[in-house]
Design an enzyme around this catalytic site. Structure first.
Site, mmCIF file in Angstrom:
data_model
loop_
_atom_site.group_PDB
_atom_site.id
_atom_site.type_symbol
_atom_site.label_atom_id
_atom_site.label_comp_id
_atom_site.label_asym_id
_atom_site.label_seq_id
_atom_site.Cartn_x
_atom_site.Cartn_y
_atom_site.Cartn_z
ATOM 1 N N SER A 15 0.832 -1.179 -0.048
ATOM 2 C CA SER A 15 0.078 -0.088 -0.005
ATOM 3 C C SER A 15 0.756 1.317 0.032
ATOM 4 O O SER A 15 1.836 1.546 0.673
ATOM 5 C CB SER A 15 -0.905 -0.149 1.115
ATOM 6 O OG SER A 15 -1.677 1.310 1.306
ATOM 7 N N LYS A 16 0.319 2.213 -0.633
ATOM 8 C CA LYS A 16 1.168 3.369 -1.179
ATOM 9 C C LYS A 16 0.353 4.446 -0.025
ATOM 10 O O LYS A 16 0.996 5.604 0.199
ATOM 11 C CB LYS A 16 1.130 3.912 -2.466
ATOM 12 C CG LYS A 16 1.937 3.287 -3.271
ATOM 13 C CD LYS A 16 2.003 3.859 -4.724
ATOM 14 C CE LYS A 16 2.312 3.205 -5.655
ATOM 15 N NZ LYS A 16 3.778 2.674 -5.505
ATOM 16 N N SER A 17 -0.632 4.174 0.658
ATOM 17 C CA SER A 17 -1.366 5.030 1.375
ATOM 18 C C SER A 17 -0.618 5.803 2.472
ATOM 19 O O SER A 17 -0.782 6.894 2.934
ATOM 20 C CB SER A 17 -2.686 4.378 1.985
ATOM 21 O OG SER A 17 -3.508 4.044 0.965
ATOM 22 N N LYS A 66 -14.147 -3.868 1.973
ATOM 23 C CA LYS A 66 -14.957 -2.266 1.854
ATOM 24 C C LYS A 66 -16.413 -2.862 1.935
ATOM 25 O O LYS A 66 -16.977 -2.151 2.566
ATOM 26 C CB LYS A 66 -14.717 -2.086 0.426
ATOM 27 C CG LYS A 66 -13.264 -1.400 0.146
ATOM 28 C CD LYS A 66 -13.130 -0.629 -1.049
ATOM 29 C CE LYS A 66 -11.943 -0.004 -1.402
ATOM 30 N NZ LYS A 66 -11.796 0.745 -2.537
ATOM 31 N N ASP A 101 -13.817 7.012 -3.071
ATOM 32 C CA ASP A 101 -13.381 6.330 -4.206
ATOM 33 C C ASP A 101 -13.915 7.347 -5.510
ATOM 34 O O ASP A 101 -13.043 7.592 -6.459
ATOM 35 C CB ASP A 101 -13.735 4.827 -4.540
ATOM 36 C CG ASP A 101 -12.343 4.247 -3.735
ATOM 37 O OD1 ASP A 101 -11.415 4.513 -3.512
ATOM 38 O OD2 ASP A 101 -12.805 2.809 -3.492
ATOM 39 N N GLY A 126 -16.914 -3.105 -15.785
ATOM 40 C CA GLY A 126 -16.954 -3.637 -14.467
ATOM 41 C C GLY A 126 -18.065 -3.280 -13.168
ATOM 42 O O GLY A 126 -18.800 -2.310 -13.850
ATOM 43 N N SER A 154 -25.454 -9.907 -15.683
ATOM 44 C CA SER A 154 -26.445 -9.701 -14.877
ATOM 45 C C SER A 154 -26.007 -8.613 -13.664
ATOM 46 O O SER A 154 -26.820 -7.884 -13.157
ATOM 47 C CB SER A 154 -27.068 -11.192 -14.203
ATOM 48 O OG SER A 154 -25.870 -11.699 -13.442
ATOM 49 N N MET A 211 -8.114 2.012 -13.576
ATOM 50 C CA MET A 211 -7.952 2.138 -12.234
ATOM 51 C C MET A 211 -6.713 1.608 -11.360
ATOM 52 O O MET A 211 -6.285 2.090 -10.495
ATOM 53 C CB MET A 211 -9.285 1.700 -11.420
ATOM 54 C CG MET A 211 -10.509 2.570 -11.615
ATOM 55 S SD MET A 211 -11.681 2.333 -10.285
ATOM 56 C CE MET A 211 -13.040 2.984 -11.095
HETATM 57 P P1 NDP Z 1 -13.764 -6.622 -7.292
HETATM 58 O O1 NDP Z 1 -13.364 -7.922 -7.191
HETATM 59 O O2 NDP Z 1 -15.141 -6.144 -6.396
HETATM 60 O O3 NDP Z 1 -14.690 -6.508 -8.665
HETATM 61 C C1 NDP Z 1 -13.920 -7.008 -9.817
HETATM 62 C C2 NDP Z 1 -14.747 -6.751 -11.173
HETATM 63 O O4 NDP Z 1 -13.720 -7.217 -12.295
HETATM 64 C C3 NDP Z 1 -16.003 -7.599 -11.463
HETATM 65 O O5 NDP Z 1 -16.684 -6.623 -12.438
HETATM 66 C C4 NDP Z 1 -15.442 -8.681 -12.223
HETATM 67 O O6 NDP Z 1 -16.281 -9.221 -13.124
HETATM 68 C C5 NDP Z 1 -14.268 -8.022 -13.014
HETATM 69 N N1 NDP Z 1 -13.295 -8.969 -13.535
HETATM 70 C C6 NDP Z 1 -12.604 -9.716 -12.613
HETATM 71 N N2 NDP Z 1 -11.619 -10.533 -13.551
HETATM 72 C C7 NDP Z 1 -11.711 -10.211 -14.702
HETATM 73 C C8 NDP Z 1 -11.310 -10.586 -15.925
HETATM 74 N N3 NDP Z 1 -10.310 -11.341 -16.122
HETATM 75 N N4 NDP Z 1 -11.850 -10.099 -17.142
HETATM 76 C C9 NDP Z 1 -12.973 -9.209 -17.087
HETATM 77 N N5 NDP Z 1 -13.462 -8.803 -15.729
HETATM 78 C C10 NDP Z 1 -12.832 -9.326 -14.861
HETATM 79 O O7 NDP Z 1 -12.819 -5.605 -7.228
HETATM 80 P P2 NDP Z 1 -12.693 -3.988 -7.116
HETATM 81 O O8 NDP Z 1 -14.015 -3.418 -7.886
HETATM 82 O O9 NDP Z 1 -12.632 -3.719 -5.639
HETATM 83 O O10 NDP Z 1 -11.471 -3.421 -7.855
HETATM 84 C C11 NDP Z 1 -11.244 -3.309 -9.250
HETATM 85 C C12 NDP Z 1 -10.056 -2.755 -9.713
HETATM 86 O O11 NDP Z 1 -9.661 -1.357 -9.247
HETATM 87 C C13 NDP Z 1 -8.622 -3.532 -8.912
HETATM 88 O O12 NDP Z 1 -7.598 -3.505 -9.852
HETATM 89 C C14 NDP Z 1 -8.373 -2.518 -8.021
HETATM 90 O O13 NDP Z 1 -7.093 -2.459 -7.798
HETATM 91 C C15 NDP Z 1 -8.774 -1.063 -8.607
HETATM 92 N N6 NDP Z 1 -8.916 -0.016 -7.643
HETATM 93 C C16 NDP Z 1 -8.505 1.313 -7.728
HETATM 94 C C17 NDP Z 1 -8.636 2.221 -6.891
HETATM 95 C C18 NDP Z 1 -7.693 3.556 -7.193
HETATM 96 O O14 NDP Z 1 -7.679 4.441 -6.306
HETATM 97 N N7 NDP Z 1 -6.786 3.803 -8.147
HETATM 98 C C19 NDP Z 1 -9.647 2.306 -5.864
HETATM 99 C C20 NDP Z 1 -10.477 0.988 -5.850
HETATM 100 C C21 NDP Z 1 -9.996 -0.055 -7.021
HETATM 101 P P3 NDP Z 1 -17.562 -10.277 -12.696
HETATM 102 O O15 NDP Z 1 -18.583 -9.502 -12.158
HETATM 103 O O16 NDP Z 1 -17.888 -10.795 -13.646
HETATM 104 O O17 NDP Z 1 -16.820 -11.225 -11.712
#
Ligand code: NDP
Length: 265
Positions: A15-17, A66, A101, A126, A154, A211
């Site tokens: 973490s960079k926080s 979260k 966020d 996503g 869905s 992101m």
């Molecule tokens: P979640 O696990 O809650 O959600 C994952 C999402 O990604 C779902 O929509 C999932 O689809 C999809 N997914 C996962 N793997 C794949 C794949 N191989 N191909 C396509 N879709 C995929 O994760 P978060 O939402 O918490 O985080 C998502 C990203 O955002 C991470 O990389 C995280 O590091 C980044 N992030 C960055 C922040 C920043 O400040 N820069 C802040 C918050 C997050 P499905 O529903 O079909 O499973």
């Protein structure tokens, strides 16, 4: 007495926080510390309780806690309630849950990257925690259209239905296009994967935003290959931290200097 803050996650060593909040505290002269705490996967609430008992004033929450933080909060800021996820906690006798966020993403896009969202066509990839947190703040910017595309279609529909107001849902291969802004909020980049997107979503005027931060991703390379401008999520990381710092301390730090020093490192 120095006020204590922390970020809880699992894993957390990367973490960079702590660096970001130490820089904010120095810059604004706030008397506070900020540490990274590795909570056991089944021990988030216990870890938070121990930190509060030791005098903790507030915390950030990252993967995978979260949604648990959302349930742990005794009160919720409206934006956290709508997001269904909490990344910022305030310990004030009870536990206030907030979500910064979305504000962080919008600040990075509109202020740092000069990318206005009003009247633009936006594609959000996503439907997980990160996507949920940014839908409402994106809509507040009044885009012409917001399409949410997800691997599990869905889940995109469930998220879009929460908001109505011109939000539509689709699979990756049926988004239509082109879009002015494409935001990758999937975890695909973490796995080094590219969602199966059509190149028709990009033009040479599109901004593609991932992101994920800290390395080039297949999504950004694909977008660049089709003429789009690109940006990673480092600015969002710093901006969501600044918004949390403001929630805790009532002071807005200067983010540009911190983003620049993280990029240089
Ligand atoms: P979640 O696990 O809650 O959600 C994952 C999402 O990604 C779902 O929509 C999932 O689809 C999809 N997914 C996962 N793997 C794949 C794949 N191989 N191909 C396509 N879709 C995929 O994760 P978060 O939402 O918490 O985080 C998502 C990203 O955002 C991470 O990389 C995280 O590091 C980044 N992030 C960055 C922040 C920043 O400040 N820069 C802040 C918050 C997050 P499905 O529903 O079909 O499973």
């Amino acid at each position: 007495m120095t006020d204590r803050y922390a970020v809880f996650g699992h894993p957390i060593a990367h973490s960079k926080s702590p660096l970001i909040h130490a820089a904010f505290a120095r810059q604004t002269g706030q008397d506070m510390t900020y540490e990274a705490i590795l909570a056991p996967k089944d021990g988030f609430a216990t870890s938070v309780a121990a930190f509060v008992a030791a005098g903790g004033r507030g915390a950030n929450v990252t993967v995978p806690f979260k949604e648990e933080a959302f349930r742990l909060a005794t009160r919720l800021a409206p934006r956290a309630e709508r997001a269904g996820a909490v990344n910022t906690l305030v310990f004030d006798g009870g536990i206030l849950g907030d979500n910064t966020d979305g504000a962080g993403l919008v600040a990075d896009l509109t202020r740092n990257l000069n990318c206005s969202l009003a009247g633009r066509r936006v594609l959000l990839l996503g439907a997980g925690g990160a996507a949920r947190g940014v839908v409402e703040p994106l809509l507040d910017q009044q885009p012409a259209a917001l399409v949410i595309a997800n691997r599990t279609v869905s889940r995109a529909h469930e998220l879009a239905d929460l908001f109505g107001r011109g939000v539509t849902a689709s699979g990756f291969d049926e988004t239509g296009g082109p879009f002015d802004v494409v935001i990758n909020a999937t975890a695909a980049s973490l796995a080094g994967e590219l969602p199966p997107l059509s190149p028709a979503i990009f033009t040479t005027d599109t901004l593609a935003y991932d992101m994920m931060y800290g390395r080039d991703t297949p999504f950004l390379a694909f977008a660049r290959g089709h003429g789009a401008a690109t940006a990673d999520g480092l600015g969002m990381l710093v901006e969501q931290a600044a918004e949390a710092f403001y929630v805790w301390r009532g002071v807005r730090p200067d983010t540009a200097a911190v983003i620049a020093s993280l990029r240089a490192a």
